[in-house]
Design an enzyme around this catalytic site. Structure first.
Site, mmCIF file in Angstrom:
data_model
loop_
_atom_site.group_PDB
_atom_site.id
_atom_site.type_symbol
_atom_site.label_atom_id
_atom_site.label_comp_id
_atom_site.label_asym_id
_atom_site.label_seq_id
_atom_site.Cartn_x
_atom_site.Cartn_y
_atom_site.Cartn_z
ATOM 1 N N CYS A 1 0.851 -1.197 0.000
ATOM 2 C CA CYS A 1 0.000 0.000 0.000
ATOM 3 C C CYS A 1 0.887 1.248 0.000
ATOM 4 O O CYS A 1 1.802 1.355 0.823
ATOM 5 C CB CYS A 1 -0.896 -0.011 1.235
ATOM 6 S SG CYS A 1 -1.856 1.503 1.441
ATOM 7 N N CYS B 1 0.614 3.198 3.594
ATOM 8 C CA CYS B 1 1.029 2.670 4.901
ATOM 9 C C CYS B 1 2.003 1.508 4.792
ATOM 10 O O CYS B 1 2.433 0.959 5.793
ATOM 11 C CB CYS B 1 -0.196 2.216 5.691
ATOM 12 S SG CYS B 1 -0.908 0.676 5.060
ATOM 13 N N CYS C 1 -7.373 -1.146 1.846
ATOM 14 C CA CYS C 1 -6.255 -1.605 2.666
ATOM 15 C C CYS C 1 -6.750 -1.804 4.103
ATOM 16 O O CYS C 1 -7.385 -0.905 4.664
ATOM 17 C CB CYS C 1 -5.142 -0.556 2.622
ATOM 18 S SG CYS C 1 -3.831 -0.864 3.822
ATOM 19 N N CYS D 1 -4.783 0.933 6.691
ATOM 20 C CA CYS D 1 -5.035 2.389 6.668
ATOM 21 C C CYS D 1 -6.329 2.775 5.954
ATOM 22 O O CYS D 1 -6.615 3.962 5.815
ATOM 23 C CB CYS D 1 -3.862 3.116 6.025
ATOM 24 S SG CYS D 1 -3.843 2.977 4.226
ATOM 25 N N CYS E 1 -8.853 -5.598 -9.266
ATOM 26 C CA CYS E 1 -8.516 -4.580 -10.262
ATOM 27 C C CYS E 1 -8.039 -3.335 -9.510
ATOM 28 O O CYS E 1 -8.848 -2.627 -8.911
ATOM 29 C CB CYS E 1 -9.764 -4.296 -11.095
ATOM 30 S SG CYS E 1 -9.487 -3.147 -12.435
HETATM 31 ZN ZN LIG Z 1 -2.625 1.131 3.569
#
Ligand SMILES: [Zn+2]
Length: 169
Positions: free
Chosen positions: A89, A92, A134, A137, A157
């Site tokens: 991510c 984070c 995610c 976060c 996707c």
């Molecule tokens: Zn994240």
């Protein structure tokens, strides 16, 4: 101006407008509420106010991950990234996907058939689509569809700007 030139000009203007709309113009959204019961790897959490995210992320990253934007298809170089590695991510650094689950969906967006661990991401209803966020976060990453390859049949996707690629893990 010839009709073909006019057509091209209009096509370029529409494409440019959509790209701007998707990546650079934040759409007003109500504040996101994390659903109850969502877990993350090792219970890790990163929480910031909307203002803190806005100040720390590049604008295109902020608009997509925090305001549910969508990048223009084919705009991310990660769509054509085929080397071995992991995808984390961008907000984070939670590890999200392995290159071994990446496949070419021909959609213009990086696509995977499974997250690295089941609670790396979580799903939420988004109209008639299923949004993927995610788990650490709450960044908006993209959507998941049921037309992916075996063994899961899922197609995650993703927006390339929501991901950071790390070579060779
Ligand atoms: Zn994240």
């Amino acid at each position: 101006m010839k009709p073909t030139q006019l057509f091209l000009l209009i096509a370029v203007l529409i494409a440019g407008g959509l790209w701007l709309y998707g990546t650079y113009i934040a759409k007003p959204r109500p504040p996101h509420k994390r659903p109850a019961g969502v877990t993350s790897p090792n219970g890790r959490r990163v929480e910031k106010t909307d203002e803190e995210w806005r100040q720390t992320l590049p604008r295109s990253v902020y608009n997509i991950t925090r305001k549910q934007g969508t990048e223009w298809p084919g705009s991310s170089e990660l769509t054509n990234e085929h080397r071995q590695g992991v995808y984390a991510c961008v907000c984070c650094h939670n590890l999200l996907f392995r290159s071994t689950t990446k496949f070419d969906s021909h959609t213009g967006w990086p696509s995977f058939y499974a997250p690295i661990v089941s609670n790396a991401v979580y799903n939420e209803a988004d109209g008639n689509r299923t949004e993927v966020r995610c788990s650490v976060c709450d960044a908006h990453l993209g959507h998941v569809f049921n037309d992916g390859p075996e063994p899961t049949g899922l197609r995650y996707c993703m927006n390339g700007v929501a991901l950071v690629f790390e070579l060779g893990q």
